[in-house]
Scaffold this motif. Structure first.
Motif, PDB file in Angstrom:
ATOM      1  N   ASP A  49     -62.650 -24.211 -32.433  1.00 41.82           N
ATOM      2  CA  ASP A  49     -61.701 -23.316 -33.072  1.00 41.82           C
ATOM      3  C   ASP A  49     -62.379 -22.520 -34.182  1.00 41.82           C
ATOM      4  O   ASP A  49     -63.475 -22.855 -34.636  1.00 41.82           O
ATOM      5  CB  ASP A  49     -60.526 -24.117 -33.651  1.00 41.82           C
ATOM      6  CG  ASP A  49     -59.723 -24.823 -32.569  1.00 41.82           C
ATOM      7  OD1 ASP A  49     -59.757 -24.379 -31.412  1.00 41.82           O
ATOM      8  OD2 ASP A  49     -59.060 -25.819 -32.887  1.00 41.82           O
TER       9      ASP A  49
ATOM     10  N   ALA B 111     -59.105 -29.730 -39.247  1.00 43.61           N
ATOM     11  CA  ALA B 111     -60.489 -29.528 -38.808  1.00 43.61           C
ATOM     12  C   ALA B 111     -61.390 -29.370 -40.020  1.00 43.61           C
ATOM     13  O   ALA B 111     -60.955 -28.996 -41.107  1.00 43.61           O
ATOM     14  CB  ALA B 111     -60.600 -28.303 -37.922  1.00 43.61           C
TER      15      ALA B 111
ATOM     16  N   GLY C 122     -61.901 -30.214 -34.613  1.00 43.11           N
ATOM     17  CA  GLY C 122     -60.739 -29.332 -34.560  1.00 43.11           C
ATOM     18  C   GLY C 122     -59.673 -29.805 -33.601  1.00 43.11           C
ATOM     19  O   GLY C 122     -59.961 -30.071 -32.446  1.00 43.11           O
TER      20      GLY C 122
ATOM     21  N   ASP D 179     -57.081 -20.843 -32.171  1.00 42.10           N
ATOM     22  CA  ASP D 179     -57.109 -22.091 -31.414  1.00 42.10           C
ATOM     23  C   ASP D 179     -57.738 -21.817 -30.057  1.00 42.10           C
ATOM     24  O   ASP D 179     -57.056 -21.468 -29.103  1.00 42.10           O
ATOM     25  CB  ASP D 179     -55.677 -22.617 -31.270  1.00 42.10           C
ATOM     26  CG  ASP D 179     -55.546 -23.813 -30.362  1.00 42.10           C
ATOM     27  OD1 ASP D 179     -56.542 -24.526 -30.158  1.00 42.10           O
ATOM     28  OD2 ASP D 179     -54.432 -24.048 -29.852  1.00 42.10           O
TER      29      ASP D 179
ATOM     30  N   VAL E 223     -65.286 -24.044 -36.614  1.00 41.89           N
ATOM     31  CA  VAL E 223     -64.913 -25.422 -36.890  1.00 41.89           C
ATOM     32  C   VAL E 223     -66.029 -26.331 -36.396  1.00 41.89           C
ATOM     33  O   VAL E 223     -66.638 -26.079 -35.354  1.00 41.89           O
ATOM     34  CB  VAL E 223     -63.574 -25.746 -36.189  1.00 41.89           C
ATOM     35  CG1 VAL E 223     -63.282 -27.217 -36.200  1.00 41.89           C
ATOM     36  CG2 VAL E 223     -62.445 -24.965 -36.835  1.00 41.89           C
TER      37      VAL E 223
END
Length: 192
Positions: free
Chosen positions: A146, A56, A180, A141, A175
């Motif tokens: 993310d 990412a 991501g 996650d 991210v």
């Protein structure tokens, strides 16, 4: 219909419903055991004990190009020792034509739910004076945007060479949307 036959019919329906629920629960448990393996010392079947994979780019309003990539794994046979994790991770940061990159060899991986903390020693880099330093990164996650944090967040450089294994910071960075694809396999230790 008499009161007795209604009661008998109601009892039969409840008994049948309970039997169906028990059957479904047993089938689900069997399927989960075959997919996730057991929690015993024999490992998790085909499932690795923990993992962090994906790439990412971080979001920066100034447009910096910051990329993190992970390929970290803890084998099922090493389930109770996160210090036996293997793999690598890379990161780079470029802004206005300047910056650098580094690659680290994984030396610890701990995951819980959708959060992973990985550490490793920098083995290759174009950054001066950081080869041999341990760094740690935390990934969340979320499934959408993310998040990520790194051990050198509060320092002016890569931080201390003697950073302990599996130490990262809270995942405070976002991210960049659409970049991501982090995936975390949650660790299920048997030692607790």
């Amino acid at each position: 219909m008499s009161r007795l036959s209604r009661h008998s019919r109601h009892t039969k329906i409840l008994a049948l419903s309970a039997a169906l629920l028990l059957s479904a629960g047993a089938a689900t448990g069997t399927a989960a055991a075959s997919v996730g393996g057991g929690h015993g010392n024999s490992g998790h079947g085909n499932r690795e004990a923990a993992a962090l994979t994906g790439t990412a780019k971080l979001y920066r309003s100034a447009g910096d190009d910051i990329t993190f990539s992970f390929d970290a794994h803890l084998a099922a046979k090493d389930n109770d020792d996160p210090l036996k994790a293997t793999g690598t991770f890379r990161f780079s940061h470029y802004a206005n034509g300047e910056g650098g990159w580094a690659k680290a060899k994984v030396d610890c991986l701990v995951t819980g739910g959708k959060v992973a903390v990985v550490s490793g020693v920098i083995t290759d880099t174009d950054l001066e004076g950081v080869e041999g330093h341990r760094v740690g990164i935390t990934v969340h996650d979320t499934g959408r945007i993310d998040r990520l944090g790194y051990s050198w967040a509060a320092t002016e450089d890569m931080g201390p060479k003697d950073l302990p294994k599996c130490v990262g910071s809270a995942p405070f960075e976002k991210v960049r949307k659409g970049t991501g694809d982090f995936a975390v396999v949650p660790w299920q230790p048997t030692v607790f």
